[in-house]
Motif scaffolding. Structure first.
Motif: not given
Length: 89
Positions: A31-32, A49-54, A62-63, A75-78
């Motif tokens: 929930f990064c 490793m960052g995971w976030e839904v938004v 990433k920026r 960072f990943y959308r999950v």
């Protein structure tokens, strides 16, 4: 914005992580959001490793990593709410 309080929060979080000092740990930033916490500890970790839904937050994380020259954070959308509870059992 409360920069002084944010600085204290980051320091407390870093201390709580208990990093070994040899950059071997992998940080899972669940929930990064825009990656603030993970990026603040990236210099003490092997990888973040960052995971976030938004999707917009993932893009901004990433920026933020790129802007700050941090190359060991991804960072990943999950949607973590969709994980099966049995995975941790």
């Amino acid at each position: 914005t409360n920069t002084a309080q944010a600085t204290q929060l980051v320091q407390i979080m870093r201390d709580a992580c208990g990093f070994s000092g040899n950059n071997t740990e992998v940080v899972l930033d669940l929930f990064c959001g825009v990656g603030t916490m993970g990026l603040c500890v990236a210099s003490r970790a092997k990888h973040v490793m960052g995971w976030e839904v938004v999707p917009e937050a993932v893009r901004d994380a990433k920026r933020n990593a790129e802007f700050n020259g941090i190359e060991n954070a991804k960072f990943y959308r999950v949607d973590l709410s969709s994980l099966n509870a049995k995975l941790g059992a």
